[in-house]
Write a protein that holds these residues in place. Structure first.
Motif, PDB file in Angstrom:
ATOM      1  N   ASP A 146      -3.159   1.804  -3.866  1.00 24.56           N
ATOM      2  CA  ASP A 146      -2.794   0.266  -4.203  1.00 24.56           C
ATOM      3  C   ASP A 146      -1.666   0.696  -5.314  1.00 24.56           C
ATOM      4  O   ASP A 146      -2.115   1.113  -6.499  1.00 24.56           O
ATOM      5  N   GLN A 172     -11.384  -3.819  -3.422  1.00 23.88           N
ATOM      6  CA  GLN A 172     -11.279  -2.520  -3.803  1.00 23.88           C
ATOM      7  C   GLN A 172     -10.400  -2.414  -5.088  1.00 23.88           C
ATOM      8  O   GLN A 172     -10.295  -1.527  -5.843  1.00 23.88           O
ATOM      9  N   ARG A 213      -7.655  -8.629   3.936  1.00 24.12           N
ATOM     10  CA  ARG A 213      -7.208  -8.601   2.585  1.00 24.12           C
ATOM     11  C   ARG A 213      -8.302  -8.755   1.695  1.00 24.12           C
ATOM     12  O   ARG A 213      -7.887  -8.282   0.599  1.00 24.12           O
ATOM     13  N   VAL A 261      -7.264   2.791  -1.392  1.00 22.16           N
ATOM     14  CA  VAL A 261      -7.780   1.384  -0.570  1.00 22.16           C
ATOM     15  C   VAL A 261      -7.970   2.110   1.019  1.00 22.16           C
ATOM     16  O   VAL A 261      -7.080   2.712   1.369  1.00 22.16           O
ATOM     17  N   ILE A 303      -8.546  -0.265   4.673  1.00 18.80           N
ATOM     18  CA  ILE A 303      -8.896  -1.689   5.046  1.00 18.80           C
ATOM     19  C   ILE A 303      -8.703  -1.536   6.734  1.00 18.80           C
ATOM     20  O   ILE A 303      -7.829  -0.693   7.074  1.00 18.80           O
ATOM     21  N   ILE A 341       0.780  -1.325   0.094  1.00 16.99           N
ATOM     22  CA  ILE A 341      -0.109   0.156  -0.071  1.00 16.99           C
ATOM     23  C   ILE A 341       0.888   1.205  -0.191  1.00 16.99           C
ATOM     24  O   ILE A 341       1.548   1.455   1.099  1.00 16.99           O
ATOM     25  N   LEU A 397      -9.233  -5.632   0.681  1.00 15.62           N
ATOM     26  CA  LEU A 397      -8.185  -5.117  -0.177  1.00 15.62           C
ATOM     27  C   LEU A 397      -8.397  -5.597  -1.758  1.00 15.62           C
ATOM     28  O   LEU A 397      -8.241  -4.724  -2.715  1.00 15.62           O
TER      29      LEU A 397
END
Length: 135
Positions: free
Chosen positions: A87, A124, A118, A94, A96, A60, A121
């Motif tokens: 990302d 997305q 995850r 993103v 999370i 990230i 993630l």
């Protein structure tokens, strides 16, 4: 750093949000027991945390990890944090949730369970199909 909460905050703020790997040498026991899926376990404790920080910041871009809820009970810190960034493959923003449980002894992190979302993630960035619509 004198309390376990301060140690945990240093890991999040200095380590994950700023990329300062020296925090691992300060807070980790050499014999850290790591339970997070896919994390290194065959190296000394500080190296485990350094690898986690590097992997997260590679996965990230511009990672910012923000503690949203934190509780200390005895020798253990429980926390829910929000990770935000970009990302690097898709360029998409993103966000999370991350859950951590950290056990400390003698001022050092000795055991860790980490659960980053995850699946969120992957959704997305378009690697998983969107969730089915509910009626």
């Amino acid at each position: 750093m004198s309390t376990n909460l301060e140690r945990f905050r240093a890991i999040v703020e200095r380590g994950f949000s700023r990329g300062d790997l020296t925090v691992a040498d300060e807070v980790c026991s050499e014999t850290l027991i790591e339970h997070e899926y896919l994390s290194k376990a065959d190296v000394p404790g500080p190296q485990i945390l350094k690898a986690q920080i590097e992997d997260a910041r590679h996965s990230i871009k511009d990672l910012q990890l923000t503690i949203e809820a934190i509780v200390e009970s005895g020798d253990t810190v429980w926390a829910r944090s929000k990770a935000t960034g970009i990302d690097p493959r898709s360029g998409k923003p993103v966000t999370i949730d991350v859950m951590d449980i950290c056990r400390f002894a003698d001022g050092k992190l000795v055991e860790h369970w980490g659960v980053p979302d995850r699946f969120a993630l992957l959704h997305q960035i378009g690697a998983l199909p969107p969730p089915a619509k509910r009626m």
